[in-house]
Design a protein around this motif. Structure first.
Motif, mmCIF file in Angstrom:
data_model
loop_
_atom_site.group_PDB
_atom_site.id
_atom_site.type_symbol
_atom_site.label_atom_id
_atom_site.label_comp_id
_atom_site.label_asym_id
_atom_site.label_seq_id
_atom_site.Cartn_x
_atom_site.Cartn_y
_atom_site.Cartn_z
ATOM 1 N N TYR A 21 0.824 -1.215 0.000
ATOM 2 C CA TYR A 21 0.000 0.000 0.000
ATOM 3 C C TYR A 21 0.854 1.260 0.000
ATOM 4 C CZ TYR A 21 -4.413 -2.481 0.736
ATOM 5 O OH TYR A 21 -5.527 -3.276 0.582
ATOM 6 N N MET A 78 -6.329 3.680 4.459
ATOM 7 C CA MET A 78 -5.900 2.337 4.081
ATOM 8 C C MET A 78 -5.684 1.425 5.287
ATOM 9 S SD MET A 78 -3.057 3.275 1.175
ATOM 10 C CE MET A 78 -3.484 4.161 -0.335
ATOM 11 N N LYS A 126 -7.991 -1.686 5.748
ATOM 12 C CA LYS A 126 -7.710 -2.711 4.738
ATOM 13 C C LYS A 126 -6.410 -3.449 5.054
ATOM 14 C CE LYS A 126 -10.020 -0.328 0.890
ATOM 15 N NZ LYS A 126 -9.830 0.249 -0.462
ATOM 16 N N GLU A 179 -6.331 -7.479 5.711
ATOM 17 C CA GLU A 179 -5.515 -8.351 4.855
ATOM 18 C C GLU A 179 -4.444 -9.071 5.659
ATOM 19 O OE1 GLU A 179 -3.938 -6.953 1.188
ATOM 20 O OE2 GLU A 179 -5.647 -5.637 0.798
#
Length: 429
Positions: free
Chosen positions: A72, A266, A269, A273
Motif C-alpha cells: 500500500y 488504508m 484494509k 488483509e
C-alpha cells in the motif's frame, strides 16, 4: 505399527482434498486422542495456542503486515520497479521480476512463508493480467520463495545455528552464494520456459544506464530496507522478530512521507488483509506443530536418523540419504520444527564423517525449504495456492521444471562445499 496410523490418516485426508491445516490437525489429534490418550485435551489445545504466541512465530504476522504495508505504501512497488528495470526486458519479464524480487526480499522478510504470501498477493495478480497462467505463476512464486530463507537474515539459518551450536554470523555468510546460485538457475529455466510459451517481456527494450540510475534514485529507500535489516541483525540492534516491527515502522514512514501513497484510510484494509493472511498461515503451522509433536513423541525422526547411520559410513551416500529424508520430512513438518529436532541428531554424524557443520546447515535449511515447496504436502506450496486459488495439480503440471531446478541446485550445493564455504574461506570465519 499403530504409531504410523496418523501418517496414514494424513495421506487419506489429502487424497480427499481436505485443506492442509485440517489434515494436519486431524492426524495429530487422532494420535493424542486415540493412541496416546494420557495427555489431557486442555494441554493439547494449550500447545496449539502456545505455538501461535511464541516470540519467534511473531515474526510471521509482523513480516506479513510489513509486506502489506509495503504494497500500500509503494515500497514493494519500488522494489519491483527496480527489478523490472534490471530484468524486465527479458522474455517472461514479470516471472523474472518475481524471482529477482524474492532475492531482494531475502534481506527483508527472512521467511519463506512471508515471501510467498507477499509475492502471491502483489506480483501474481499482475502476472495473470498479462497472460501468465495461475499454475505457472504459483510455481514461480513458490520456488523463488526458497531463496528467501537462505539469504540472510533467513530465520531457518538462525534456528539451525542455535540448535547446532554454530555461529549465526558464519551461517549468514554461508547463505549468500547458495541463494544467488538458486536465483540465477531459476531465472535461466524461467527464461527457457517463457521463450517456449511466447511470454512477452514487461519492457520493450533494455533500460539505459541513465534509466537504471534514475530508478535507483526513486527506489533507494526501498532498497535500503534489506541493508538496514542485515546491519541491524549483524550488529545486534534487534532480533528477527523485532526486525519485523522495524520493517512495519520503516515502511509506514517511507510510504506516508516519501512515496506519499500510504493514507490513513488504508489502515483498516491493511489490518484485515494482514489478519486473514496471518490466520491462514498460522493455522497451517499450528497443525504442523501438532503433527511434529506426534513425530517427536514416537521418536520417528530419531529412528530414521539412527537407521541412516547404520546404513552407511560414506559421506557421499550419507548426504544423499539426508537430502531425500529431509525433503520428505519437509513436506510434513514446518522447517522450524525440523531444524530444532534434527541438528542435535544429524550434526554429530556429519562431523564424524568430515562434513563441515556450516555447510551441513545450509544443506539442511535448503532441504527443508524445498520440501515446503514440494507437492503434495509442502507448507510453502499450500500458502501460495490458498492465496492464488489454484489447484495443486495445476501447480505440479506447470512447476515441475522449476522444482527439478531446485533439486539440481541442492545437489550442486551438497557436493561442492565451496559454494557454501567460499565467502567464509575468503573473509575468514
Amino acid at each position: 505399527m499403530t504409531q504410523f496410523l496418523p501418517i496414514l490418516i494424513l495421506f487419506l485426508l489429502f487424497a480427499f482434498n481436505i485443506p492442509v491445516g485440517y489434515c494436519l490437525l486431524a492426524a495429530g489429534l487422532s494420535y493424542f486422542v486415540f493412541l496416546s490418550p494420557g495427555m489431557p485435551m486442555d494441554m493439547i489445545l494449550q500447545s496449539l495456542v502456545a505455538q501461535s504466541q511464541s516470540f519467534t512465530m511473531l515474526a510471521i504476522p509482523l513480516f506479513v503486515t510489513a509486506g502489506v504495508v509495503m504494497s500500500y505504501g509503494g515500497i514493494a512497488g519500488a522494489i519491483m520497479d527496480f527489478a523490472e528495470v534490471l530484468i524486465g526486458h527479458r522474455v517472461g519479464g514479470l516471472a523474472q521480476v518475481n524471482i529477482l524480487t524474492s532475492t531482494f526480499m531475502g534481506g527483508c522478510s527472512g521467511s519463506g512463508n512471508a515471501d510467498t504470501a507477499f509475492n502471491a498477493k502483489i506480483i501474481v495478480p499482475e502476472m495473470e493480467k498479462r497472460g501468465y497462467t495461475k499454475g505457472f505463476s504459483a510455481a514461480v512464486t513458490t520456488c523463488s520463495s526458497c531463496i528467501t530463507p537462505i539469504i540472510p537474515p533467513g530465520i531457518c539459518l538462525i534456528i539451525y545455528a542455535t540448535a547446532a551450536n554454530q555461529s549465526i554470523g558464519d551461517m549468514f555468510m554461508a547463505g549468500y552464494l547458495p541463494g544467488l546460485l538458486i536465483a540465477a538457475a531459476l531465472m535461466v529455466v524461467t527464461d527457457f520456459i517463457s521463450k517456449r510459451r511466447g511470454l512477452k517481456p514487461s519492457r520493450d527494450k533494455r533500460a539505459t544506464g541513465r534509466e537504471v540510475l534514475a530508478q535507483l534514485g526513486r527506489s533507494i529507500w526501498a532498497l535500503l530496507l534489506p541493508l538496514g535489516i542485515i546491519m541491524g541483525l549483524r550488529l545486534g540492534v534487534f532480533t528477527p522478530t523485532e526486525c519485523g516491527a522495524f520493517c512495519i515502522m520503516f515502511s509506514a514512514v517511507v510510504g506516508a512521507l516519501i512515496y506519499k501513497k500510504l493514507k490513513w484510510s488504508m489502515v483498516p484494509k491493511i489490518l484485515v488483509e494482514s489478519a486473514v493472511t496471518t490466520a491462514c498461515i498460522m493455522f497451517i503451522l499450528a497443525g504442523a506443530n501438532m503433527f511434529a509433536r506426534y513425530l517427536t513423541l514416537e521418536n520417528i525422526p530419531q529412528t530414521l536418523a539412527t537407521a541412516i547411520m547404520n546404513f552407511t559410513d560414506s559421506p557421499v551416500v550419507f548426504l544423499l540419504i539426508v537430502n531425500i529424508f529431509l525433503i520428505l520430512l519437509g513436506m510434513f513438518m514446518d522447517s522450524a520444527a525440523a531444524l530444532i529436532i534434527l541438528p542435535p541428531l544429524l550434526v554429530p554424524i556429519a562431523t564424524k564423517l568430515g562434513i563441515d557443520p556450516i555447510h551441513f546447515g545450509i544443506i539442511m535449511c535448503l532441504n527443508d525449504t524445498i520440501g515446503g515447496a514440494s507437492p503434495p504436502f509442502g507448507i510453502l506450496l499450500f500458502t501460495c495456492v490458498s492465496i492464488i486459488k489454484v489447484k495443486v495439480s495445476e501447480y505440479i503440471r506447470e512447476g515441475w521444471p522449476l522444482l527439478l531446478t531446485l533439486l539440481a541446485c541442492l545437489l550442486l550445493i551438497t557436493y561442492v562445499p565451496g559454494i557454501s564455504l567460499g565467502l567464509l574461506r575468503l573473509f575468514g570465519s
